[in-house]
Design a protein around this motif. Sequence first.
Motif, PDB file in Angstrom:
ATOM      1  N   MET A 218     -25.046 -16.706  13.539  1.00 51.86           N
ATOM      2  CA  MET A 218     -24.106 -15.630  13.571  1.00 51.86           C
ATOM      3  C   MET A 218     -23.183 -15.863  14.319  1.00 51.86           C
ATOM      4  SD  MET A 218     -23.536 -13.244  11.327  1.00 51.86           S
ATOM      5  CE  MET A 218     -24.960 -12.372  10.597  1.00 51.86           C
ATOM      6  N   ASP A 219     -23.324 -16.165  15.875  1.00 52.57           N
ATOM      7  CA  ASP A 219     -22.280 -16.177  16.717  1.00 52.57           C
ATOM      8  C   ASP A 219     -21.422 -17.315  16.385  1.00 52.57           C
ATOM      9  OD1 ASP A 219     -23.306 -14.234  18.360  1.00 52.57           O
ATOM     10  OD2 ASP A 219     -24.890 -15.445  19.163  1.00 52.57           O
ATOM     11  N   LYS A 244     -28.889 -12.284  13.494  1.00 50.44           N
ATOM     12  CA  LYS A 244     -28.221 -11.261  14.531  1.00 50.44           C
ATOM     13  C   LYS A 244     -27.169 -11.808  15.515  1.00 50.44           C
ATOM     14  CE  LYS A 244     -32.249  -8.095  14.487  1.00 50.44           C
ATOM     15  NZ  LYS A 244     -33.510  -7.654  15.436  1.00 50.44           N
ATOM     16  N   GLU A 245     -26.491 -11.106  15.972  1.00 51.87           N
ATOM     17  CA  GLU A 245     -25.287 -11.790  17.107  1.00 51.87           C
ATOM     18  C   GLU A 245     -26.375 -11.580  18.225  1.00 51.87           C
ATOM     19  OE1 GLU A 245     -21.457  -9.907  16.846  1.00 51.87           O
ATOM     20  OE2 GLU A 245     -22.284  -8.299  15.294  1.00 51.87           O
ATOM     21  N   ASN A 246     -25.538 -12.594  19.199  1.00 46.72           N
ATOM     22  CA  ASN A 246     -26.176 -12.686  20.495  1.00 46.72           C
ATOM     23  C   ASN A 246     -25.008 -12.560  21.636  1.00 46.72           C
ATOM     24  OD1 ASN A 246     -28.025 -13.073  22.669  1.00 46.72           O
ATOM     25  ND2 ASN A 246     -27.832 -15.314  22.374  1.00 46.72           N
ATOM     26  N   ASN A 247     -23.815 -13.312  21.498  1.00 52.21           N
ATOM     27  CA  ASN A 247     -22.893 -12.839  22.453  1.00 52.21           C
ATOM     28  C   ASN A 247     -21.402 -13.145  21.923  1.00 52.21           C
ATOM     29  OD1 ASN A 247     -22.900 -15.632  22.265  1.00 52.21           O
ATOM     30  ND2 ASN A 247     -23.134 -16.220  24.198  1.00 52.21           N
ATOM     31  N   SER A 248     -21.375 -12.899  20.566  1.00 60.21           N
ATOM     32  CA  SER A 248     -20.135 -13.237  20.019  1.00 60.21           C
ATOM     33  C   SER A 248     -19.068 -11.939  20.332  1.00 60.21           C
ATOM     34  CB  SER A 248     -20.219 -13.018  18.337  1.00 60.21           C
ATOM     35  OG  SER A 248     -20.451 -11.813  17.964  1.00 60.21           O
ATOM     36  N   PRO A 249     -17.774 -12.402  20.611  1.00 60.58           N
ATOM     37  CA  PRO A 249     -16.911 -11.303  20.982  1.00 60.58           C
ATOM     38  C   PRO A 249     -16.479 -10.197  19.977  1.00 60.58           C
ATOM     39  CG  PRO A 249     -15.975 -13.610  21.443  1.00 60.58           C
ATOM     40  CD  PRO A 249     -17.141 -13.806  20.601  1.00 60.58           C
ATOM     41  N   ARG A 250     -16.173  -8.903  20.524  1.00 56.79           N
ATOM     42  CA  ARG A 250     -16.153  -8.115  19.321  1.00 56.79           C
ATOM     43  C   ARG A 250     -14.700  -8.311  18.731  1.00 56.79           C
ATOM     44  NH1 ARG A 250     -17.568  -2.442  22.593  1.00 56.79           N
ATOM     45  NH2 ARG A 250     -19.868  -2.867  22.986  1.00 56.79           N
ATOM     46  N   LEU A 251     -13.852  -8.908  19.306  1.00 53.96           N
ATOM     47  CA  LEU A 251     -12.613  -9.012  18.646  1.00 53.96           C
ATOM     48  C   LEU A 251     -12.654 -10.119  17.461  1.00 53.96           C
ATOM     49  CD1 LEU A 251      -9.435  -8.750  18.611  1.00 53.96           C
ATOM     50  CD2 LEU A 251      -9.196 -10.657  20.092  1.00 53.96           C
ATOM     51  N   VAL A 252     -13.480 -10.993  17.623  1.00 52.43           N
ATOM     52  CA  VAL A 252     -13.733 -11.699  16.530  1.00 52.43           C
ATOM     53  C   VAL A 252     -14.439 -11.209  15.492  1.00 52.43           C
ATOM     54  CG1 VAL A 252     -14.814 -14.077  15.913  1.00 52.43           C
ATOM     55  CG2 VAL A 252     -13.759 -13.803  18.247  1.00 52.43           C
ATOM     56  N   HIS A 253     -15.438 -10.501  15.672  1.00 51.59           N
ATOM     57  CA  HIS A 253     -16.183  -9.678  14.670  1.00 51.59           C
ATOM     58  C   HIS A 253     -15.163  -8.669  14.034  1.00 51.59           C
ATOM     59  CE1 HIS A 253     -18.870  -6.613  12.957  1.00 51.59           C
ATOM     60  NE2 HIS A 253     -19.840  -7.664  13.024  1.00 51.59           N
ATOM     61  N   ARG A 254     -14.358  -8.019  14.883  1.00 56.67           N
ATOM     62  CA  ARG A 254     -13.206  -7.166  14.097  1.00 56.67           C
ATOM     63  C   ARG A 254     -12.451  -7.716  13.363  1.00 56.67           C
ATOM     64  NH1 ARG A 254     -12.647  -4.354  18.437  1.00 56.67           N
ATOM     65  NH2 ARG A 254     -10.707  -5.527  19.377  1.00 56.67           N
ATOM     66  N   ASN A 255     -11.998  -9.174  13.543  1.00 52.66           N
ATOM     67  CA  ASN A 255     -10.936  -9.929  12.648  1.00 52.66           C
ATOM     68  C   ASN A 255     -11.848 -10.299  11.473  1.00 52.66           C
ATOM     69  OD1 ASN A 255      -9.005  -9.809  14.163  1.00 52.66           O
ATOM     70  ND2 ASN A 255      -9.409 -11.686  15.450  1.00 52.66           N
ATOM     71  N   ILE A 256     -12.913 -10.565  11.353  1.00 49.10           N
ATOM     72  CA  ILE A 256     -13.804 -11.066  10.367  1.00 49.10           C
ATOM     73  C   ILE A 256     -14.220  -9.727   9.374  1.00 49.10           C
ATOM     74  CG2 ILE A 256     -15.916 -11.925   9.427  1.00 49.10           C
ATOM     75  CD1 ILE A 256     -15.837 -13.920  11.489  1.00 49.10           C
ATOM     76  N   ALA A 257     -14.334  -8.736   9.990  1.00 44.78           N
ATOM     77  CA  ALA A 257     -14.693  -7.480   9.219  1.00 44.78           C
ATOM     78  C   ALA A 257     -13.762  -6.786   8.672  1.00 44.78           C
ATOM     79  CB  ALA A 257     -15.637  -6.544  10.103  1.00 44.78           C
ATOM     80  N   ASN A 258     -12.373  -6.955   9.085  1.00 48.66           N
ATOM     81  CA  ASN A 258     -11.234  -6.540   8.604  1.00 48.66           C
ATOM     82  C   ASN A 258     -10.063  -7.518   8.230  1.00 48.66           C
ATOM     83  OD1 ASN A 258      -9.127  -4.919   7.692  1.00 48.66           O
ATOM     84  ND2 ASN A 258      -9.100  -3.848   9.697  1.00 48.66           N
ATOM     85  N   PRO A 259     -10.665  -8.355   6.767  1.00 47.04           N
ATOM     86  CA  PRO A 259      -9.832  -9.486   6.548  1.00 47.04           C
ATOM     87  C   PRO A 259      -8.231  -8.915   6.471  1.00 47.04           C
ATOM     88  CG  PRO A 259     -11.215  -8.812   4.825  1.00 47.04           C
ATOM     89  CD  PRO A 259     -11.559  -7.916   5.903  1.00 47.04           C
ATOM     90  N   ARG A 260      -7.910  -7.785   5.860  1.00 51.00           N
ATOM     91  CA  ARG A 260      -6.577  -7.534   5.507  1.00 51.00           C
ATOM     92  C   ARG A 260      -5.800  -7.334   6.762  1.00 51.00           C
ATOM     93  NH1 ARG A 260      -6.949  -2.571   1.028  1.00 51.00           N
ATOM     94  NH2 ARG A 260      -8.035  -3.682  -0.437  1.00 51.00           N
ATOM     95  N   LYS A 261      -6.154  -6.750   7.998  1.00 55.33           N
ATOM     96  CA  LYS A 261      -5.598  -6.712   9.157  1.00 55.33           C
ATOM     97  C   LYS A 261      -5.362  -8.174   9.958  1.00 55.33           C
ATOM     98  CE  LYS A 261      -5.869  -4.739  13.895  1.00 55.33           C
ATOM     99  NZ  LYS A 261      -6.795  -3.631  14.595  1.00 55.33           N
TER     100      LYS A 261
END
Length: 458
Positions: A218-219, A244-261
């Motif tokens: 997932m990371d 599950k995630e282990n140590n992926s940055p929140r910023l990267v997660h946010r970019n993937i979770a919000n493709p429009r942004k």
Amino acid sequence: MDQRLYKATIEGNVDSLSDLIQQDPLILDRITNTTSSLETPLHIAIMLGHEQFAIEILNRKPKLAAELDSRRSSPLHLASAKGNVGIVKALLIIDSDMCFACDRDGRNPLHVAAVRGRIEVLKEMLTAKPDAALAVVNRRGGGGESILHLCVEYCQFEALKVVMENVDFGERINSRDGNGNTVLHVAVADNQIETTEYLLSIPTIQVNTPNLNGMTSMDILFQRRREMNIDLHLQESLNRSGAKENNSPRLVHRNIANPRKNAWKKLLNHQDDWLDKKRSALMVVASLIATMAFQVGIAPPVHVWDDCNTVHDIPPRSRPTYYLKVMYNYLKGDARFYIINTTSFIASLSIILLLMSGLPLKNRVFMWMLMVITWIAITAIALTYSVAVLLLTPSTHEKSINVVIGFTVFIWICLMALLLFGHTVRLFVRMVKVFVKMVKLLVKCLTPRRRVSGSVIV
């Protein structure tokens, strides 16, 4: 190697081989006494695809099946790479243990067949020696990949399924390569959706195994940040399997979770390389607009001449003067035609001048100016056409033409305004970022420093 034997091998001539052996029964025995860095006739025959010749040599000299060439490749390695099932069967009958032999890259014949996608050859060797599929690649300075790693790395999904169906890996399916990556890590990193879903369907697969960098599958998915639709599909599959995630940055997660942004951010940060790709085309368009504007300015439409009832009464030499006089009288009450046409002409000339000036057009300010001038030139030539049509339309159809042209001009202006607004926003955002960086740098330079215990603290 005897030149006669070499020639027969190149040609794949079985009769010549038989004649040579009758003349010299020890001709094949002498080959095994040479250095192992040379290819034997069996190696050459397999590489050239001479199946009958290779089988004849094996029948005459079975020991050649264990000889290695300069890359430490056995005949079974070469036959696996070529996908020659007949030769593979003959070699396995003579010495099936050659399935465990490793070449200079640390790969055995099953590894080679998996990398090349030789499905039928792979099935034959798995039937003969299935344990050879459990061996890992053993080479200097790395290695550790299993045959499953190789199947995924080289995108051989069918080979992966054949291996899984014929070999019981058990917990070995979670084995890790030199970088600590499992086969699931490799599949996710390479965006192989079908392979990933197949691996996730296996009960013994461990979805949260970290690699040497402490990253789970997932990371790795969050780190890629490419091809949003594919990544999101993989994310859903991994989530269903309990990844599950282990140590992926929140910023990267946010970019993937919000493709429009993320898509809007990519639009703002898009590199303006369109000028390099369209420079010649833009020059041609600008030249064409300038030509049209010049032509319309000095040569009014022929309808004006056709509408002159007295033209036949005028001498031919005086007709051009009369023609221009009529056109001037016809358009002098509406100066907008010449104003708009002149604007288009000057704007197109400005584009040509900027493209030939040698100025740093990759600068965003100059780029914005060039785009604005281009839009002005195109819009002005379109308005010139509209005004000319209005002036030359008979009064009986004037109302309907006004409605059509008015609606068209409105749509065109809205489109141009939208494009101008979008590029202006991009330029503004860039300038704000540059301004903020300059302010931070200025504040940092002006901030006093104090020295404490031999160190400098800002």
